[in-house]
Design a protein around this motif. Structure first.
Motif, PDB file in Angstrom:
ATOM      1  N   UNK A 175       0.831  -1.205   0.000  1.00  0.00           N
ATOM      2  CA  UNK A 175       0.000   0.000   0.000  1.00  0.00           C
ATOM      3  C   UNK A 175       0.868   1.258   0.000  1.00  0.00           C
ATOM      4  N   UNK A 176       1.957   1.229   0.747  1.00  0.00           N
ATOM      5  CA  UNK A 176       2.878   2.371   0.786  1.00  0.00           C
ATOM      6  C   UNK A 176       3.427   2.670  -0.612  1.00  0.00           C
ATOM      7  N   UNK A 177       3.789   1.621  -1.338  1.00  0.00           N
ATOM      8  CA  UNK A 177       4.327   1.815  -2.684  1.00  0.00           C
ATOM      9  C   UNK A 177       3.274   2.375  -3.636  1.00  0.00           C
ATOM     10  N   UNK A 178       2.037   1.905  -3.488  1.00  0.00           N
ATOM     11  CA  UNK A 178       0.954   2.420  -4.326  1.00  0.00           C
ATOM     12  C   UNK A 178       0.751   3.913  -4.077  1.00  0.00           C
ATOM     13  N   UNK A 179       0.776   4.312  -2.821  1.00  0.00           N
ATOM     14  CA  UNK A 179       0.604   5.729  -2.481  1.00  0.00           C
ATOM     15  C   UNK A 179       1.743   6.580  -3.020  1.00  0.00           C
ATOM     16  N   UNK A 180       2.894   5.949  -3.230  1.00  0.00           N
ATOM     17  CA  UNK A 180       4.049   6.652  -3.794  1.00  0.00           C
ATOM     18  C   UNK A 180       4.088   6.535  -5.315  1.00  0.00           C
ATOM     19  N   UNK A 233      -7.802  -4.574  -1.349  1.00  0.00           N
ATOM     20  CA  UNK A 233      -7.522  -3.492  -0.403  1.00  0.00           C
ATOM     21  C   UNK A 233      -7.331  -2.163  -1.121  1.00  0.00           C
ATOM     22  N   UNK A 234      -6.566  -2.182  -2.195  1.00  0.00           N
ATOM     23  CA  UNK A 234      -6.267  -0.936  -2.906  1.00  0.00           C
ATOM     24  C   UNK A 234      -7.542  -0.314  -3.476  1.00  0.00           C
ATOM     25  N   UNK A 235      -8.436  -1.128  -4.017  1.00  0.00           N
ATOM     26  CA  UNK A 235      -9.705  -0.625  -4.551  1.00  0.00           C
ATOM     27  C   UNK A 235     -10.503   0.109  -3.484  1.00  0.00           C
ATOM     28  N   UNK A 236     -10.518  -0.442  -2.292  1.00  0.00           N
ATOM     29  CA  UNK A 236     -11.315   0.138  -1.217  1.00  0.00           C
ATOM     30  C   UNK A 236     -10.634   1.309  -0.530  1.00  0.00           C
ATOM     31  N   UNK A 237      -9.411   1.605  -0.934  1.00  0.00           N
ATOM     32  CA  UNK A 237      -8.715   2.779  -0.415  1.00  0.00           C
ATOM     33  C   UNK A 237      -8.727   3.912  -1.431  1.00  0.00           C
ATOM     34  N   UNK A 238      -9.523   3.730  -2.493  1.00  0.00           N
ATOM     35  CA  UNK A 238      -9.619   4.732  -3.560  1.00  0.00           C
ATOM     36  C   UNK A 238      -8.249   5.069  -4.142  1.00  0.00           C
ATOM     37  N   UNK A 239      -7.412   4.060  -4.235  1.00  0.00           N
ATOM     38  CA  UNK A 239      -6.085   4.250  -4.817  1.00  0.00           C
ATOM     39  C   UNK A 239      -6.072   3.729  -6.248  1.00  0.00           C
ATOM     40  N   UNK A 240      -4.989   3.971  -6.928  1.00  0.00           N
ATOM     41  CA  UNK A 240      -4.875   3.666  -8.348  1.00  0.00           C
ATOM     42  C   UNK A 240      -4.500   2.198  -8.569  1.00  0.00           C
ATOM     43  N   UNK A 241      -5.487   1.384  -8.917  1.00  0.00           N
ATOM     44  CA  UNK A 241      -5.219  -0.044  -9.133  1.00  0.00           C
ATOM     45  C   UNK A 241      -4.478  -0.308 -10.438  1.00  0.00           C
ATOM     46  N   UNK A 242      -4.414   0.691 -11.319  1.00  0.00           N
ATOM     47  CA  UNK A 242      -3.702   0.488 -12.588  1.00  0.00           C
ATOM     48  C   UNK A 242      -2.199   0.307 -12.370  1.00  0.00           C
ATOM     49  N   UNK A 243      -1.737   0.681 -11.179  1.00  0.00           N
ATOM     50  CA  UNK A 243      -0.319   0.505 -10.863  1.00  0.00           C
ATOM     51  C   UNK A 243       0.014  -0.945 -10.504  1.00  0.00           C
ATOM     52  N   UNK A 244      -1.024  -1.770 -10.318  1.00  0.00           N
ATOM     53  CA  UNK A 244      -0.807  -3.166  -9.941  1.00  0.00           C
ATOM     54  C   UNK A 244      -0.854  -4.037 -11.188  1.00  0.00           C
ATOM     55  N   UNK A 245       0.235  -4.689 -11.483  1.00  0.00           N
ATOM     56  CA  UNK A 245       0.333  -5.553 -12.656  1.00  0.00           C
ATOM     57  C   UNK A 245       0.439  -7.008 -12.208  1.00  0.00           C
TER      58      UNK A 245
END
Length: 288
Positions: A175-180, A233-245
């Motif tokens: 999650x930290x990496x996604x936020x970055x 988890x990322x979806x429910x944190x309103x974060x960018x899921x496109x960063x997850x491959x």
């Protein structure tokens, strides 16, 4: 009642310390280096569990009636590359606790892993055949066998992919990496039964209170790919899921093989002490 918790500076160990303290146990925690919990009301001691004399000194001075061994080398690739170190910490160090535990009738709780299985079938029961595919799993299985053969009063708790929404664990690191805005490559063909840390700690408290013996699988009981776990988890944190491959296991260049499906069945714990863990959506809905 006195409980000695090894690995007291680790992710699980720190939570065990605080929850056992809240439940009015007299806690003695040990770990490497300085205490990583700032405020508490129990004893913390620096201890290398590989030192026979230091371990005996702690045991004789504090005389616990319960030992929870949460100390381990869990970096799977490091274990593969440093097998002597891995076996010394994860298995041989038990020699510094088991004889004293037998002599003094101590209830010995060992934290183990789903990686004792080869992952070819998934949905493992406690009595299924163990066949680890990496040295970390081998060292933990050797520890289990040593405990069982010793005659000590034991409970072995196998768990899988432990997480929380805070602290240092696989989920918070992702999650930290996604936020970055860092792109993540996560395997979609490895399956685990993720375990919410408070469910594991609650189960350990019950096992200690009821003086349960034998092997127990403690997890959510819900088999999910690592990719799906992180995406949910990322979806429910309103974060960018496109960063997850999503990638496959064969695309990784890890030193140690991972089991493909090491999911754990928890029917025994449900039957024996009504274990009712939260699944991934329960945690998401309650805390996000």
């Amino acid at each position: 009642m006195k409980v000695l918790i090894t690995g007291g500076n680790g992710f699980l160990g720190k939570e065990l310390r605080m929850q056992f303290q809240k439940n009015n146990y007299d806690v003695i925690a040990t770990g490497l280096g300085k205490d990583r919990i700032s405020y508490h009301n129990h004893i913390y001691l620096e201890l290398d569990i590989q030192s026979p004399s230091k371990c005996l000194e702690v045991l004789q001075k504090h005389q616990p009636s319960i030992i929870i061994n949460a100390a381990a080398l869990t970096d799977v690739d490091r274990c593969q590359l440093n097998q002597s170190e891995c076996l010394s910490i994860n298995c041989d160090s038990l020699n510094n606790f088991i004889p004293y535990s037998i002599e003094n009738r101590i209830h010995f709780i060992q934290i183990s892993t789903d990686f004792v299985f080869n992952g070819k079938k998934g949905e493992y029961k406690e009595n299924d055949f163990c066949d680890p595919v990496n040295y970390y799993g081998f060292s933990k299985l050797e520890a289990e066998n040593k405990i069982i053969k010793s005659g000590v009063d034991y409970a072995i708790i196998r768990t899988s992919l432990l997480y929380n929404l805070t602290g240092n664990n696989f989920l918070t690191r992702f999650i930290k990496k996604i936020k970055e805005n860092v792109e993540l490559k996560i395997v979609d063909d490895q399956y685990r039964t993720p375990t919410y840390i408070f469910d594991l700690v609650s189960a350990i408290l019950i096992i200690v209170k009821l003086k349960k013996n034998g092997i127990y699988h403690i997890s959510s009981g819900e088999s999910l790919s690592i990719f799906d776990i992180v995406c949910n988890f990322v979806k429910n944190m309103d974060s960018n899921t496109s960063l997850i491959k999503n990638i496959s296991t064969k695309d990784l260049s890890q030193k140690a093989i991972r089991p493909i499906n090491s999911s754990l069945l928890i029917d025994k714990a449900k039957k024996d002490f009504n274990f009712t863990p939260m699944n991934l959506n329960d945690v998401i809905n309650r805390f996000l």
